[in-house]
Each structure stands twice: as C-alpha cells, then as structure tokens.
Scaffold this active site. Sequence first.
Site, PDB file in Angstrom:
ATOM      1  N   GLY A 153      41.048  10.560  31.019  1.00 38.71           N
ATOM      2  CA  GLY A 153      41.071  11.638  30.032  1.00 38.71           C
ATOM      3  C   GLY A 153      41.804  11.340  28.742  1.00 38.71           C
ATOM      4  N   ASP A 184      48.831  20.285  33.795  1.00 37.16           N
ATOM      5  CA  ASP A 184      48.511  21.587  34.400  1.00 37.16           C
ATOM      6  C   ASP A 184      49.625  21.917  35.406  1.00 37.16           C
ATOM      7  OD1 ASP A 184      47.185  23.826  35.336  1.00 37.16           O
ATOM      8  OD2 ASP A 184      45.615  22.726  36.381  1.00 37.16           O
ATOM      9  N   ARG A 193      33.153  14.882  27.872  1.00 40.14           N
ATOM     10  CA  ARG A 193      34.247  14.059  27.318  1.00 40.14           C
ATOM     11  C   ARG A 193      34.015  13.713  25.845  1.00 40.14           C
ATOM     12  NH1 ARG A 193      37.607  12.129  31.397  1.00 40.14           N
ATOM     13  NH2 ARG A 193      36.575  11.492  33.312  1.00 40.14           N
TER      14      ARG A 193
HETATM   15  P1  5GP Z   1      48.091  18.271  37.135  1.00 37.77           P
HETATM   16  O1  5GP Z   1      48.571  17.288  38.140  1.00 37.77           O
HETATM   17  O2  5GP Z   1      49.040  18.448  35.968  1.00 37.77           O
HETATM   18  O3  5GP Z   1      47.734  19.591  37.775  1.00 37.77           O
HETATM   19  O4  5GP Z   1      46.698  17.749  36.618  1.00 37.77           O
HETATM   20  C1  5GP Z   1      46.514  16.993  35.481  1.00 37.77           C
HETATM   21  C2  5GP Z   1      45.104  16.449  35.455  1.00 37.77           C
HETATM   22  O5  5GP Z   1      44.184  17.443  35.920  1.00 37.77           O
HETATM   23  C3  5GP Z   1      44.667  16.145  34.040  1.00 37.77           C
HETATM   24  O6  5GP Z   1      44.909  14.814  33.695  1.00 37.77           O
HETATM   25  C4  5GP Z   1      43.176  16.413  34.097  1.00 37.77           C
HETATM   26  O7  5GP Z   1      42.495  15.290  34.607  1.00 37.77           O
HETATM   27  C5  5GP Z   1      43.054  17.535  35.104  1.00 37.77           C
HETATM   28  N1  5GP Z   1      43.056  18.869  34.455  1.00 37.77           N
HETATM   29  C6  5GP Z   1      43.964  19.850  34.545  1.00 37.77           C
HETATM   30  N2  5GP Z   1      43.623  20.926  33.810  1.00 37.77           N
HETATM   31  C7  5GP Z   1      42.461  20.600  33.217  1.00 37.77           C
HETATM   32  C8  5GP Z   1      41.601  21.288  32.290  1.00 37.77           C
HETATM   33  O8  5GP Z   1      41.819  22.413  31.839  1.00 37.77           O
HETATM   34  N3  5GP Z   1      40.486  20.600  31.917  1.00 37.77           N
HETATM   35  C9  5GP Z   1      40.181  19.354  32.362  1.00 37.77           C
HETATM   36  N4  5GP Z   1      39.058  18.806  31.911  1.00 37.77           N
HETATM   37  N5  5GP Z   1      40.960  18.683  33.218  1.00 37.77           N
HETATM   38  C10 5GP Z   1      42.091  19.293  33.643  1.00 37.77           C
END
Ligand code: 5GP
Length: 175
Positions: A44, A103, A165
């Site tokens: 990403g 997130d 993307r």
């Molecule tokens: P975390 O471990 O912080 O929950 O997740 C982070 C990863 O989850 C990010 O690098 C991404 O790949 C995915 N992610 C979390 N929220 C989103 C979102 O709103 N959109 C997208 N496309 N990916 C997300």
Amino acid sequence: MMTTPELVPVLTKEEIQQKIIVLAGMISRDYAGKELLLIGILKGSFIFLSDLVRHLSIPAQIDFIRASSYADTMSSSGTITLTQPVQIDVKNKHLLLVEDIVDTGLTLSCIKDYFRLQGAASIKICAFIDKYERREANIPVDYTCHTTHEGFLVGYGLDYAENYRCLPGIYHLKM
Ligand code: 5GP
C-alpha cells in the site's frame, strides 16, 4: 443481489501533493544530520513513499518490507506475518516506517517491536492516513497527511481486493 460500490471523494491528487510537500519539509528538518532509513510497508505505501522521497531535502536510504494484511476483507486479523524482510542493516539507523494507513495499529506495533530488537537508533511512524476509530495498539503516528475516524478508503496505493490502487486520489468505498 450485487450492488456497485460507491466511491466518495476524500482527497484530490492536488491536495495529496500539497500535504506531502509539507510533510517532507517536516521530516527533512527533523532528520537533518541523521542517518535516515525509510522502510516502506508493501504494497500500500509504494506510491506515497515514492512521492514523499522526491520532496525530501536530506539524504535517505530506502528499503521495503512486506507484511500480511487484510487480504480480501475490510478488517484486521490481528495476526501479522513478515513475508519479506529488509535487505539493509538497520543497526544504529534512524528508521521511519512508511505505511499507507494505520487502523487498529496492530501491524505497525508488531513491525516496530521487530525493528526495536534489531538495534535501530530510533523508530518513528509515517502513515499517509491515520484512521483512529478502531485503534487497539497504543502506537503514536508521528507523521501523517490526513486524519479520519472511520470508513474504508481506497486509491493512491490503497486497495480493496487488489483493486483501486491506481486511482490518483483517495476515496471512501461504500459497499
Ligand atoms: P492495522 O493493523 O493498523 O489495523 O491495519 C493496517 C493495514 O490494514 C493497512 O496497511 C492496510 O493494508 C489495511 N487497511 C486498514 N484500513 C484500511 C482502509 O481504510 N483501506 C484500505 N484499503 N486498507 C486498509
């Protein structure tokens, strides 16, 4: 019945570029005179990282890691697997972990712990988007371009099931 997802504009490509110039200025000031290694978290972050480094006014090294992610879903599994480690030695370097979006924070929390054990001089987080509603890990986002509390965002490197993307802006995907 299948419905067509709606893409609601959040950031235009012009707004993104302006925010990145400001962010790159802050990073350049904060890391002046330090050995900076930017580590992009694939996939990403690849567009954000490539725009960001072209606005830095200080020297920096670049590497990438790959961590398992959401696959085709919209929620975090909480289990992170590093599937591609860095090639550059991180010992005594100042690391800036570059992520598309934070997130729950679980991914970066694991990655930060991993690099801490490898003897980095410092580790900070630069996330293009800081989405805080579902934050579980107590992890500071040191640099960000955009803060939001909720919603699933796509574009500018962020995907949903490997789609969207390539969009130049950021959109809220409404299913
Ligand atoms: P975390 O471990 O912080 O929950 O997740 C982070 C990863 O989850 C990010 O690098 C991404 O790949 C995915 N992610 C979390 N929220 C989103 C979102 O709103 N959109 C997208 N496309 N990916 C997300």
